[in-house]
Design a protein around this motif. Structure first.
Motif, short mmCIF file in Angstrom:
data_model
loop_
_atom_site.label_atom_id
_atom_site.label_comp_id
_atom_site.label_asym_id
_atom_site.label_seq_id
_atom_site.Cartn_x
_atom_site.Cartn_y
_atom_site.Cartn_z
N PHE A 186 -26.74 14.46 84.77
CA PHE A 186 -27.66 13.73 85.40
C PHE A 186 -28.64 13.15 84.64
O PHE A 186 -28.97 13.60 83.65
CB PHE A 186 -28.24 14.55 86.43
N GLU A 187 -29.10 11.95 85.16
CA GLU A 187 -30.29 11.38 84.50
C GLU A 187 -31.13 11.25 85.56
O GLU A 187 -31.01 11.09 86.66
CB GLU A 187 -29.81 9.86 83.94
N LEU A 188 -32.52 11.35 84.97
CA LEU A 188 -33.68 11.31 86.04
C LEU A 188 -34.05 9.84 86.21
O LEU A 188 -34.09 8.88 85.49
CB LEU A 188 -34.87 11.88 85.30
N VAL A 189 -34.38 9.74 87.48
CA VAL A 189 -34.63 8.38 88.34
C VAL A 189 -36.28 8.32 88.49
O VAL A 189 -36.82 7.36 88.24
CB VAL A 189 -33.86 8.03 89.45
N ASP A 190 -36.64 9.57 89.22
CA ASP A 190 -38.04 9.40 89.31
C ASP A 190 -38.21 11.06 89.66
O ASP A 190 -37.49 11.89 89.74
CB ASP A 190 -38.14 8.70 90.78
N SER A 191 -39.39 11.39 89.55
CA SER A 191 -40.09 12.51 89.43
C SER A 191 -41.41 12.68 90.43
O SER A 191 -42.28 11.79 89.94
CB SER A 191 -40.21 13.37 88.32
N VAL A 192 -41.54 13.48 91.38
CA VAL A 192 -42.83 13.57 92.02
C VAL A 192 -43.27 15.01 92.15
O VAL A 192 -42.68 15.96 92.63
CB VAL A 192 -42.90 12.95 93.53
N ASN A 193 -44.57 15.22 92.04
CA ASN A 193 -45.03 16.58 92.30
C ASN A 193 -45.85 16.29 93.46
O ASN A 193 -46.56 15.62 93.74
CB ASN A 193 -46.04 17.15 91.16
N MET A 194 -45.85 17.54 94.22
CA MET A 194 -46.56 17.30 95.71
C MET A 194 -47.22 18.62 95.73
O MET A 194 -46.56 19.57 95.88
CB MET A 194 -45.35 17.20 96.87
N ARG A 195 -48.44 18.35 96.53
CA ARG A 195 -49.07 19.47 96.96
C ARG A 195 -49.21 19.61 98.44
O ARG A 195 -49.30 18.26 99.09
CB ARG A 195 -50.69 19.30 96.55
N LEU A 196 -48.61 20.43 98.98
CA LEU A 196 -48.50 20.36 100.56
C LEU A 196 -49.59 20.72 101.36
O LEU A 196 -50.29 21.26 100.93
CB LEU A 196 -47.30 21.49 100.55
N SER A 197 -49.72 19.99 102.56
CA SER A 197 -50.91 19.97 103.24
C SER A 197 -50.59 20.54 104.83
O SER A 197 -49.46 20.65 104.99
CB SER A 197 -51.26 18.73 103.44
N ALA A 198 -51.85 21.00 105.29
CA ALA A 198 -51.65 21.47 106.58
C ALA A 198 -52.70 20.95 107.35
O ALA A 198 -53.84 20.98 106.99
CB ALA A 198 -51.72 22.93 106.69
N MET A 199 -52.13 20.00 108.32
CA MET A 199 -53.15 19.28 109.04
C MET A 199 -53.97 18.46 108.42
O MET A 199 -55.36 18.25 108.37
CB MET A 199 -54.06 19.89 110.22
N ARG A 200 -53.52 17.75 107.04
CA ARG A 200 -53.94 16.66 106.23
C ARG A 200 -55.10 17.59 105.21
O ARG A 200 -55.59 17.02 104.55
CB ARG A 200 -54.87 15.58 107.08
N ILE A 201 -54.86 19.00 105.27
CA ILE A 201 -55.89 19.74 104.34
C ILE A 201 -55.07 20.14 103.26
O ILE A 201 -54.19 21.05 103.44
CB ILE A 201 -56.66 20.79 105.15
N PRO A 202 -55.12 19.96 102.01
CA PRO A 202 -54.40 20.32 100.81
C PRO A 202 -54.29 21.88 100.79
O PRO A 202 -55.40 22.65 101.08
CB PRO A 202 -54.91 19.73 99.56
N THR A 203 -53.37 22.33 100.61
CA THR A 203 -53.25 23.89 100.58
C THR A 203 -52.69 24.26 99.25
O THR A 203 -52.62 23.62 98.37
CB THR A 203 -51.88 24.56 101.49
N ASN A 204 -52.52 25.60 98.82
CA ASN A 204 -52.18 26.36 97.61
C ASN A 204 -50.76 26.20 97.27
O ASN A 204 -50.33 26.54 96.17
CB ASN A 204 -52.83 27.61 97.55
N GLN A 205 -49.91 25.70 98.22
CA GLN A 205 -48.34 25.49 98.03
C GLN A 205 -47.94 24.29 97.35
O GLN A 205 -48.58 23.04 97.75
CB GLN A 205 -47.66 26.06 99.02
N VAL A 206 -46.95 24.06 96.61
CA VAL A 206 -46.50 22.91 95.90
C VAL A 206 -45.22 22.72 96.09
O VAL A 206 -44.38 23.59 96.50
CB VAL A 206 -47.21 22.94 94.51
N ALA A 207 -44.60 21.51 95.61
CA ALA A 207 -43.41 21.31 95.62
C ALA A 207 -43.02 20.19 94.37
O ALA A 207 -44.02 19.44 94.01
CB ALA A 207 -42.60 20.64 96.95
#
Length: 390
Positions: A198-219
């Protein structure tokens, strides 16, 4: 000890290259993260000094030999078999191998998780690192999704980079590992891919939210292009909130991840996610900390992304998850449950093979982790193929 090596992942057959070439440029001492990679904090068990540079063993077979030597006094590892789809032409297919695994953060295993039946020696990093890397090298995935990674910079990134993997790591904002004395930094999610496939096209780090409030879980999410077919796919790795009583939070975190993935798909296809032109597949791997009856599972099954769970293919009816993906004994009691999943786009990907689960007899009465297995979670390994476009 017999070791089965599956011939998958072309990049895993290359010689190790000079690890210093993959390190970022040094930062001023005032801003240097002590957990960032430097020649001084690379794991010495996997590197040797030569002409002032850190070099690693020459190939994965040599690494496996080292693992066997280091762990020759331990019980044999689990022998697991693949279940193959009846409609797969193995002679003509070139599947994409995907591994999903919560590897158990070292600080949590030794400090907070309380595996009351597991000897402390079996939890030592000097043993576990060989077992973890040995499991990865045994199956040699093209895509590797890990959770609870707290030795990314000193071990996993440099060793796997030498094997031809590129990667991204996103730590939790408030990692519980940091509460453990002598920790190796925060744990988080890491996504690796074989650069020969594979070759990389795009990479994004996400912080997951609950009801628009950032939480401690990520992706971590990557868009990859397959070098042999030219086709793209999205891959995501995540780790949702643990413990009972937090089902509502896992549900909202899962919904947020699905929403953000839909936005990414629309960005790269230019149309609605359910439009016929939206033919970029999705793979979502993770420890969801959720059994199949939880709301977050239902949200994934009913998502407009048209996802299905690959490990249902092990069941006779194709509709049932395994009995367990984790089996452990803590002070609060025994936990045997399915919490880990590989979700895939059922319209654009086909499941060719699924690695089975070890039996209760193989796991043993003291459950996981153990001298045979380094984590309380079992690795999930699947082979996928792109479906032909109509």
């Amino acid at each position: 000890m017999e070791t089965m090596v599956c011939p998958m992942g072309g990049g895993a057959t290359r010689l190790y290259s000079n690890l210093s070439s993959s390190h970022p440029l040094p930062l001023p001492s005032s801003s240097l993260d002590p957990h960032q990679p430097t020649d001084k904090n690379l794991d010495p068990d996997f590197c040797q000094e030569q002409k002032g540079s850190s070099l690693c063993p020459p190939d994965p077979d040599e690494l496996l030999r080292q693992f066997e030597e280091a762990l020759k006094d331990r019980p044999s590892r689990f022998h697991r078999k693949f279940t193959y789809s009846s409609n797969v032409d193995s002679a003509s297919s070139s599947p994409i191998r995907v591994m999903q695994w919560n590897i158990l953060a070292q600080a949590l295993g030794e400090g907070l998780d309380g595996f009351v039946q597991c000897p402390l020696e079996a939890l030592s990093w000097s043993r576990r690192k060989y077992l973890i890397l040995g499991e990865i090298l045994t199956y040699r995935p093209h895509i590797l999704c890990l959770q609870e990674v707290d030795h990314y910079y000193d071990t996993f990134q440099p060793v796997l980079a030498g094997l031809g993997y590129s990667s991204n790591f996103f730590p939790k904002p408030w990692s519980p590992c940091l509460d453990v004395e002598g920790n190796n930094g925060p744990d988080g999610c890491a996504l690796f891919f074989d650069q020969s496939r594979f070759e990389l096209v795009d990479s994004v780090n996400m912080r997951l939210s609950a009801m628009r409030i950032p939480t401690n879980q990520v992706a971590v999410v990557m868009m990859l292009r397959c070098r042999s077919t030219g086709r793209c796919l999205f891959v995501a790795v995540t780790h949702l909130k643990a413990r009972s009583g937090w089902e509502w939070l896992r549900s909202t975190q899962g919904s947020d991840l699905l929403r953000q993935l839909q936005n990414l798909v629309q960005k790269h296809t230019g149309g609605p996610v359910d439009a016929p032109s939206s033919d970029i597949p999705l793979l979502i791997c993770g420890d969801f900390n959720a059994i199949p009856t939880e709301e977050v599972y239902r949200r994934f099954i009913t998502s407009p992304l048209r996802l299905d769970s690959a490990y249902k293919k092990l069941s006779k009816d194709g509709l049932t998850e395994p009995e367990y993906t984790t089996w452990k004994i803590r002070p609060t009691g025994e936990c045997c449950a399915t919490l880990d999943y590989i979700w895939y786009s059922q319209d654009t990907l086909r499941v060719d093979a699924v690695l089975d689960m070890p039996t209760e007899e193989q796991i043993g009465p003291n459950r996981l982790p153990s001298f045979s297995y380094p984590s309380d979670h079992l690795s999930l390994v699947c082979d996928f193929s792109f479906k032909e476009k109509e």
